[in-house]
Design a protein around this motif. Sequence first.
Motif, short mmCIF file in Angstrom:
data_model
loop_
_atom_site.label_atom_id
_atom_site.label_comp_id
_atom_site.label_asym_id
_atom_site.label_seq_id
_atom_site.Cartn_x
_atom_site.Cartn_y
_atom_site.Cartn_z
N VAL A 129 50.74 57.75 33.64
CA VAL A 129 50.77 57.43 34.91
C VAL A 129 51.22 55.85 35.01
O VAL A 129 50.64 55.14 34.20
N LEU A 130 52.12 55.54 35.99
CA LEU A 130 52.61 54.04 35.76
C LEU A 130 51.64 53.33 36.80
O LEU A 130 50.67 53.81 37.48
N SER A 134 52.68 56.31 40.03
CA SER A 134 53.61 57.52 40.25
C SER A 134 53.21 58.25 38.87
O SER A 134 52.83 57.45 37.74
N ARG A 135 53.84 59.33 38.48
CA ARG A 135 53.39 60.35 37.54
C ARG A 135 54.58 60.53 36.68
O ARG A 135 55.58 60.89 37.30
N VAL A 136 54.63 60.58 35.15
CA VAL A 136 55.87 60.78 34.51
C VAL A 136 55.54 61.74 33.29
O VAL A 136 54.41 61.63 32.76
N VAL A 137 56.24 62.99 33.29
CA VAL A 137 56.05 63.78 32.06
C VAL A 137 57.17 63.50 31.17
O VAL A 137 58.41 63.84 31.52
N GLU A 145 60.47 52.45 29.28
CA GLU A 145 60.11 51.15 28.96
C GLU A 145 59.77 50.39 30.36
O GLU A 145 60.88 50.52 31.12
N TYR A 146 58.86 49.43 30.52
CA TYR A 146 59.04 48.88 31.85
C TYR A 146 58.27 47.45 31.63
O TYR A 146 57.39 47.33 30.78
N ASP A 147 58.45 46.55 32.53
CA ASP A 147 57.95 45.20 32.29
C ASP A 147 56.47 45.10 32.63
O ASP A 147 56.01 46.10 33.51
N ASP A 166 57.47 62.03 39.26
CA ASP A 166 56.91 62.27 40.49
C ASP A 166 56.23 60.82 41.24
O ASP A 166 55.50 60.37 40.86
N VAL A 167 57.48 60.38 41.93
CA VAL A 167 57.29 58.95 42.45
C VAL A 167 56.35 58.85 43.81
O VAL A 167 56.67 59.55 44.73
N VAL A 168 55.65 57.83 43.92
CA VAL A 168 54.77 57.60 45.03
C VAL A 168 55.47 56.93 46.02
O VAL A 168 56.39 56.06 45.68
#
Length: 335
Positions: A129-130, A134-137, A145-147, A166-168
């Motif tokens: 969960v970002l 947003s949810r990522v599998v 990778e993200y800041d 699955d982006v909010v």
Amino acid sequence: MPSGNRNKFRSIVARYLSGSADEEESDMIEKYYELFAGKPDRLSKLSPDELVDIRERMKGNITKRIAPSARSRPLLPGFFWRAAAAALILIGAGWVFFLVREQRKPGVSLSVGRKVVHHSVKGQTKFVVLPDGSRVVLHGDTRIEYDRDFNRQTREVSLTGEAYFDVVHLNVGGRKPASFVIKTGKISTTVLGTAFSIKSLPSESEVVVTVTRGKVRVDDGDKHTSLLTANQQVTYNTHTTVADEKIVKSQELTAWVQADMVFQEMPFGDLAETLEKRYGVKISFQNPQLQQCLITGRFSGTETLDEVFKVLTLTSNTKYSLESGELVLSGEGCR
């Protein structure tokens, strides 16, 4: 320790971190780590911000102890961890080796400097969960990778491998929606609120974007842009810069997202092992008999751990609690 032995140990640690150490060398490093086995538990009680602070302070201390030639250039993440391992003999820090070892493990999530990294093990999926919800599998052997400032002004993720997003839909300050961008080499995929998969394997020259819901824009920053909606796919060849768009059955192409989340009369103990790997959490049973309960369920694959166990506990006559990274199941038994 004589300098010759110290240098030899450093070279072995470097091979261990890169995955090229042989069985004897790996066994030696693992046994050395066990000398500090009692210390890592103290780290588990710290908050993410406190852990980041420890890493930054350790980085400063390690920098003072490595060769001047290394201090003359920036400490990139990979170099820092190798330097940390090499400096271990000089500073005798079990915590340093613990963090180095954890960084090497696939399937873990951690902060490295200003970046947050999630990496899935080959052959296993991982749910993330970002910060924006947003949810990522992640498919097997995939890295995102993200800041650490993600979601404050921008939402940008770097991807290597294959992942389902699955982006909010998110507004910033009540104004226009904040764009969500996934970087795969020079290819950018921009979305506002949608579900889609991206496949960009290091061993292949193609980037494949498949949309299951909503709309995305895929561009190479030069001469090609694709606008995709549900059940559309673009395959971009990074060598020839040719893009092939077509209509597909997206649910079939993204079936791997759901693969681990459909089960028929599976023992609860076996299911718990699968969910531990997927969600990166320890699952334990207060009543050992619960492990033999046969569980049947079907999920889309984008549910959070909490959402999954709200359903599972209703169908298995159990209760659960989740705190400090551990989920504990209790109850009299299955219905």
